[in-house]
Scaffold this active site. Structure first.
Site, short mmCIF file in Angstrom:
data_model
loop_
_atom_site.label_atom_id
_atom_site.label_comp_id
_atom_site.label_asym_id
_atom_site.label_seq_id
_atom_site.Cartn_x
_atom_site.Cartn_y
_atom_site.Cartn_z
N GLU A 1 2.37 -12.40 4.37
CA GLU A 1 1.62 -11.98 5.57
C GLU A 1 0.94 -13.13 6.32
O GLU A 1 -0.23 -13.04 6.69
CB GLU A 1 0.61 -10.90 5.19
N GLU B 1 8.54 -3.23 0.00
CA GLU B 1 7.40 -2.32 -0.27
C GLU B 1 7.53 -1.00 0.47
O GLU B 1 6.56 -0.46 1.00
CB GLU B 1 6.08 -2.98 0.16
O1 9MR Z 1 -1.06 -1.39 -3.21
C1 9MR Z 1 -1.88 -2.53 -3.37
C2 9MR Z 1 -3.32 -2.09 -3.65
O2 9MR Z 1 -3.39 -1.39 -4.88
C3 9MR Z 1 -4.21 -3.34 -3.71
O3 9MR Z 1 -5.55 -2.92 -3.86
C4 9MR Z 1 -4.06 -4.15 -2.43
C5 9MR Z 1 -4.84 -5.45 -2.49
O4 9MR Z 1 -4.36 -6.30 -3.49
O5 9MR Z 1 -2.69 -4.49 -2.22
C6 9MR Z 1 -1.84 -3.36 -2.11
O6 9MR Z 1 -0.52 -3.83 -1.93
C7 9MR Z 1 -0.27 -4.53 -0.71
C8 9MR Z 1 0.72 -5.62 -0.99
O7 9MR Z 1 0.23 -6.46 -2.02
C9 9MR Z 1 1.00 -6.45 0.26
N1 9MR Z 1 1.44 -5.59 1.33
C10 9MR Z 1 0.61 -4.42 1.62
C11 9MR Z 1 0.39 -3.62 0.34
C12 9MR Z 1 -0.40 -2.35 0.64
O8 9MR Z 1 -1.67 -2.69 1.11
#
Ligand code: 9MR
Length: 392
Positions: free
Chosen positions: A185, A301
């Site tokens: 990102e 994802e």
């Molecule tokens: O699903 C993930 C959530 O449980 C975590 O709290 C969060 C922060 O680490 O990240 C979420 O996953 C993200 C992913 O790592 C990057 N793309 C967006 C995802 C959803 O927010």
């Protein structure tokens, strides 16, 4: 005076009445538009049947693809039935928390020179035991950073921090990782820079070169892993998504022209039917442009948020399934796409329940299996997209 007051208040009243009429017209026309949008999204006759009793990973494998999902150590350790559903359906796995600097109940990086591999090692063992290809997510991100990092990072120590992190973590799992999301990102056109780069602690302390540096360090630490750049907001026909596609493509071109060791683009694929319009041709062209740089693509994802859909479960599930099948059939037409992962397998364990709950408080239904791990239409839709995909 009195006369003026009367006139003014009458004028205000008329003005208010006019405004009310105008605003309720806007509200009514928005409701109508939403209704028409939903009607356009839904086709009650659409057929989501599948043939043969095969799992998602078997259907993917028949086309030279992998299917996978994400979860956490805590969840898997406490839910054997969920673990079994993952093992049955998946050939690839990515931890949701354990390889991040800190996330959920896990902290890989408790301090400047400190590492805690307890949870990450558990994940690596889990993947090896069940013969799941393992993705590493993620080394460089502006989120999920511990407080000490934000308090400590500066121009003097940033390179040392990045180098120490990548060398230690990537070397530890070298040979066990299919692909790393090296940088996550890093593009945000709204931040206003010409190069589209997001303004993050990494950019501010290391300059624009931090992305190239991260890929080189990772390649050195694990020459066998495939190295990916991963991002969201690339899927739809909106000016914002278009700007992001353009900026991501430019970043990939810049990296390739510098011989940065990058092998692929991760497209997160967090979809929102009813919010944005999908344009299959534009997405298909973007995939072709990425592939023409010699890069592989993984849908890293995928899920389908349902906050813009009606509550009715039959209708909602049908639109969600249609969204999966339409998106995946476009994407899988590009043979540079080598894998699809959904961000969770069951509605019971989706980040969306917490991060994007529905305003009517109904439980969200973004994933292939329902709360009780039963297959939904979305499961069929993914199965159909694999069944109809060209072989790679
Ligand atoms: O699903 C993930 C959530 O449980 C975590 O709290 C969060 C922060 O680490 O990240 C979420 O996953 C993200 C992913 O790592 C990057 N793309 C967006 C995802 C959803 O927010």
């Amino acid at each position: 005076m009195n006369q003026i007051f009367k006139l003014t208040s009458r004028r205000n009243f008329l003005f208010a009445l006019g405004a009310l009429a105008a605003s309720s017209t806007v509200v009514i026309s928005r409701i109508l538009e939403r209704h028409q949008d939903i009607e356009a999204l839904d086709n009650p006759q659409r057929n989501f049947t599948v043939t043969q009793e095969l799992s998602l990973k078997q259907r993917a494998a028949a086309k030279g693809l992998f299917y996978g999902t994400t979860s956490t150590k805590s969840l898997l350790a406490a839910n054997p039935a969920y673990m079994a559903a993952i093992v049955e359906n998946c050939s690839m796995f990515v931890p949701e928390w354990e390889f991040k600097w800190t996330a959920g109940d896990t902290t890989l990086r408790p301090g400047f020179d400190k590492f805690d591999f307890t949870a990450a090692d558990w994940i690596a063992d889990f993947a090896a035991t069940h013969k799941l290809l393992l993705r590493g997510h993620t080394l460089v991100w502006h989120e999920s950073l511990p407080k000490w990092f934000k308090d400590t990072v500066n121009r003097e120590n940033a390179q040392q921090l990045l180098q120490n992190h990548i060398q230690t973590v990537v070397k530890r799992y070298a040979g066990k990782i299919h692909s790393w999301d090296v940088v996550n990102e890093a593009i945000e056109p709204d931040d206003g820079r010409d190069d589209g780069l997001r303004i993050t602690p990494w950019l501010e302390s290391l300059g624009t070169n931090y992305i190239d540096l991260a890929f080189r360090l990772t390649a050195e630490a694990d020459p066998k892993a495939l190295l990916f750049y991963n991002d969201y907001g690339l899927d739809y026909d909106t000016p914002k998504h278009e700007a992001k596609r353009t900026a991501v493509l430019k970043l990939l071109e810049r990296l390739k022209s510098k011989d940065t060791p990058i092998h692929g683009l991760g497209i997160q694929g967090h979809l929102s039917p009813g919010k944005y319009k999908f344009n299959s041709q534009k997405l298909r062209q973007f995939l072709a442009d990425v592939a023409s740089l010699g890069l592989k693509i993984i849908i890293t994802e995928m899920d389908v948020a349902d906050n813009y859909l009606p509550q009715d479960i039959t209708l909602r599930d049908r639109i969600i399934a249609a969204t999966y099948e339409d998106y995946l059939s476009t994407v899988l037409d590009e043979t540079a796409v080598i894998a699809v992962l959904t961000w969770g397998l069951s509605d019971r364990y989706s980040w969306l329940g917490e991060f994007k709950p529905r305003s009517d408080k109904a439980a969200v239904r973004p994933l292939p299996l329902d709360q009780k791990l039963r297959r939904k239409l979305a499961w069929n839709a993914i199965a159909r997209a694999f069944d109809n995909a060209p072989i790679r």
